[in-house]
Design a protein around this motif. Structure first.
Motif, PDB file in Angstrom:
ATOM      1  N   ASP A  71       0.894  -1.253   0.016  1.00 29.86           N
ATOM      2  CA  ASP A  71       0.046   0.012  -0.101  1.00 29.86           C
ATOM      3  C   ASP A  71       1.016   1.400   0.075  1.00 29.86           C
ATOM      4  O   ASP A  71       2.009   1.255   0.700  1.00 29.86           O
ATOM      5  CB  ASP A  71      -0.763  -0.054   1.198  1.00 29.86           C
ATOM      6  N   GLY A  72       0.371   2.297  -0.678  1.00 22.28           N
ATOM      7  CA  GLY A  72       0.721   3.614  -0.615  1.00 22.28           C
ATOM      8  C   GLY A  72       1.798   3.786  -1.430  1.00 22.28           C
ATOM      9  O   GLY A  72       2.680   2.983  -2.044  1.00 22.28           O
ATOM     10  N   ASN A  73       2.118   5.122  -1.910  1.00 27.03           N
ATOM     11  CA  ASN A  73       3.266   5.544  -2.898  1.00 27.03           C
ATOM     12  C   ASN A  73       3.730   6.948  -2.721  1.00 27.03           C
ATOM     13  O   ASN A  73       2.824   7.766  -1.920  1.00 27.03           O
ATOM     14  CB  ASN A  73       2.839   5.398  -4.416  1.00 27.03           C
TER      15      ASN A  73
ATOM     16  N   PRO B 145       8.591   2.533  -6.376  1.00 26.78           N
ATOM     17  CA  PRO B 145       8.043   1.481  -7.583  1.00 26.78           C
ATOM     18  C   PRO B 145       6.953   0.810  -7.023  1.00 26.78           C
ATOM     19  O   PRO B 145       6.512   0.827  -5.883  1.00 26.78           O
ATOM     20  CB  PRO B 145       9.044   0.289  -7.337  1.00 26.78           C
ATOM     21  N   THR B 146       6.082   0.193  -7.853  1.00 25.04           N
ATOM     22  CA  THR B 146       4.820  -0.683  -7.867  1.00 25.04           C
ATOM     23  C   THR B 146       5.400  -1.993  -6.945  1.00 25.04           C
ATOM     24  O   THR B 146       6.259  -2.648  -7.230  1.00 25.04           O
ATOM     25  CB  THR B 146       4.053  -0.944  -9.067  1.00 25.04           C
ATOM     26  N   GLY B 147       4.396  -2.253  -6.065  1.00 21.17           N
ATOM     27  CA  GLY B 147       4.542  -3.562  -5.493  1.00 21.17           C
ATOM     28  C   GLY B 147       5.435  -3.939  -4.084  1.00 21.17           C
ATOM     29  O   GLY B 147       5.876  -4.961  -3.955  1.00 21.17           O
TER      30      GLY B 147
ATOM     31  N   PRO C 163       7.640   1.739 -12.245  1.00 20.66           N
ATOM     32  CA  PRO C 163       6.856   3.078 -11.082  1.00 20.66           C
ATOM     33  C   PRO C 163       5.611   2.670 -10.587  1.00 20.66           C
ATOM     34  O   PRO C 163       5.027   1.546 -11.320  1.00 20.66           O
ATOM     35  CB  PRO C 163       6.610   3.991 -12.141  1.00 20.66           C
ATOM     36  N   SER C 164       5.215   3.231  -9.459  1.00 19.86           N
ATOM     37  CA  SER C 164       3.973   3.021  -8.726  1.00 19.86           C
ATOM     38  C   SER C 164       2.697   2.734  -9.907  1.00 19.86           C
ATOM     39  O   SER C 164       2.672   3.862 -10.779  1.00 19.86           O
ATOM     40  CB  SER C 164       3.802   3.739  -7.666  1.00 19.86           C
ATOM     41  N   SER C 165       1.719   1.926  -9.644  1.00 20.80           N
ATOM     42  CA  SER C 165       0.453   1.994 -10.232  1.00 20.80           C
ATOM     43  C   SER C 165      -0.402   3.479 -10.305  1.00 20.80           C
ATOM     44  O   SER C 165      -1.138   3.711 -11.127  1.00 20.80           O
ATOM     45  CB  SER C 165      -0.195   0.892 -10.019  1.00 20.80           C
ATOM     46  N   GLU C 166       0.015   4.078  -9.139  1.00 17.89           N
ATOM     47  CA  GLU C 166      -0.606   5.473  -8.858  1.00 17.89           C
ATOM     48  C   GLU C 166       0.059   6.533  -9.219  1.00 17.89           C
ATOM     49  O   GLU C 166      -0.017   7.844  -9.143  1.00 17.89           O
ATOM     50  CB  GLU C 166      -1.180   5.537  -7.495  1.00 17.89           C
TER      51      GLU C 166
HETATM   52  P1  13P Z   1       1.781   0.561  -5.725  1.00 18.38           P
HETATM   53  O1  13P Z   1       2.379  -0.442  -5.069  1.00 18.38           O
HETATM   54  O2  13P Z   1       1.509   0.441  -7.360  1.00 18.38           O
HETATM   55  O3  13P Z   1       2.302   1.914  -5.559  1.00 18.38           O
HETATM   56  O4  13P Z   1       0.127   0.511  -5.405  1.00 18.38           O
HETATM   57  C1  13P Z   1      -0.118   0.890  -3.926  1.00 18.38           C
HETATM   58  C2  13P Z   1      -1.474   1.439  -3.759  1.00 18.38           C
HETATM   59  O5  13P Z   1      -1.637   2.064  -2.424  1.00 18.38           O
HETATM   60  C3  13P Z   1      -2.331   1.586  -4.704  1.00 18.38           C
HETATM   61  O6  13P Z   1      -3.495   2.605  -4.357  1.00 18.38           O
END
Ligand code: 13P
Length: 233
Positions: free
Chosen positions: A27-29, A43-45, A75-78
């Motif tokens: 969670d979070g970015n 990064p994502t994940g 990169p983060s999905s957000e």
């Molecule tokens: P990411 O790992 O892609 O940043 O996603 C975390 C998240 O909180 C999506 O809302």
């Protein structure tokens, strides 16, 4: 700030978010401006508790990676949500997204934080409006926050979490601390019968102090009830 130092500070913010219990799993970015048209992002994940400087990714203003990440991360999905903040606000140099449990409970109950009863909340943020539900990782998320970002440094994301921006990483992080503590206090006040709003003239004094004594950066909505946005029941 030099890139190595910025990476260390961004990881420090991630670790504090995780220690505060604002994130589970990945969670979070978090992101920050690293130079002209260059941005550093998580990064994502990856758990925010395990974030290391070499895991961070460098992206351009279009959100595309500027170089391969040494650990192979993307990169983060957000990231789209973060990039919209930088596009829309020249004054924003850092963006924090987390799921702090009490603030996120307000977001899940579709309630804004707008009771204008707590001096610190009134001075620093004014109110924290609720952005309508948007599917995570899609363009719906940046679109949902755009109308609110113009006059707020913190936004609740319906059924999702919270977003804060600031002129630097620590300011964006501290805004998130304020949002979560304010949500806890507001929830407790509701248990005691409901927060009592400060009279309008006292609020105006606090707004005056914000501008003329504390000289706080960022955007502030002044006195703005969010009922019309569907945030308050
Ligand atoms: P990411 O790992 O892609 O940043 O996603 C975390 C998240 O909180 C999506 O809302």
């Amino acid at each position: 700030m030099e890139l190595t130092k910025l990476k260390e500070q961004l990881c420090e913010v991630c670790h504090m978010m995780w220690q505060q219990g604002w994130t589970a799993a990945n969670d979070g970015n978090v992101s920050a401006r690293a130079g002209d048209g260059v941005f550093l992002a998580t990064p994502t994940g990856v758990s925010k508790g395990a974030m290391l400087p070499e895991m961070l990714v460098l992206v351009g203003a279009d959100g595309k990676m500027l170089e391969e990440n040494a650990c192979g991360y993307r990169p983060s999905s957000e990231l789209k949500m973060h990039m919209r903040c930088y596009e829309q606000r020249e004054d924003v140099a850092a963006v924090v997204h987390a799921h702090p449990p009490t603030a996120t409970a307000f977001a899940c109950a579709e309630r804004a934080l707008d009771d204008y009863s707590l001096t610190e909340g009134v001075v620093s943020l004014g109110c924290v409006p609720l952005a309508p539900y948007a599917t995570p990782s899609t363009n719906e998320v940046p679109d949902s926050i755009t109308p609110l970002l113009a006059s707020h440094d913190a936004v609740l994301l319906a059924h999702h979490g919270a977003l804060t921006v600031g002129p630097d990483l620590m300011s964006a992080y501290y805004h998130m601390e304020t949002v979560e503590l304010w949500a806890k206090i507001s929830l407790n006040a509701r248990l005691l019968g409901g927060a009592v709003e400060l009279p309008r003239e006292k609020l105006d004094t606090l707004f005056y102090l914000r501008d003329n004594y504390y000289h706080l950066p960022g955007r502030h909505p002044g006195y703005e009830k969010e009922k019309e946005r569907g945030g308050e029941k």
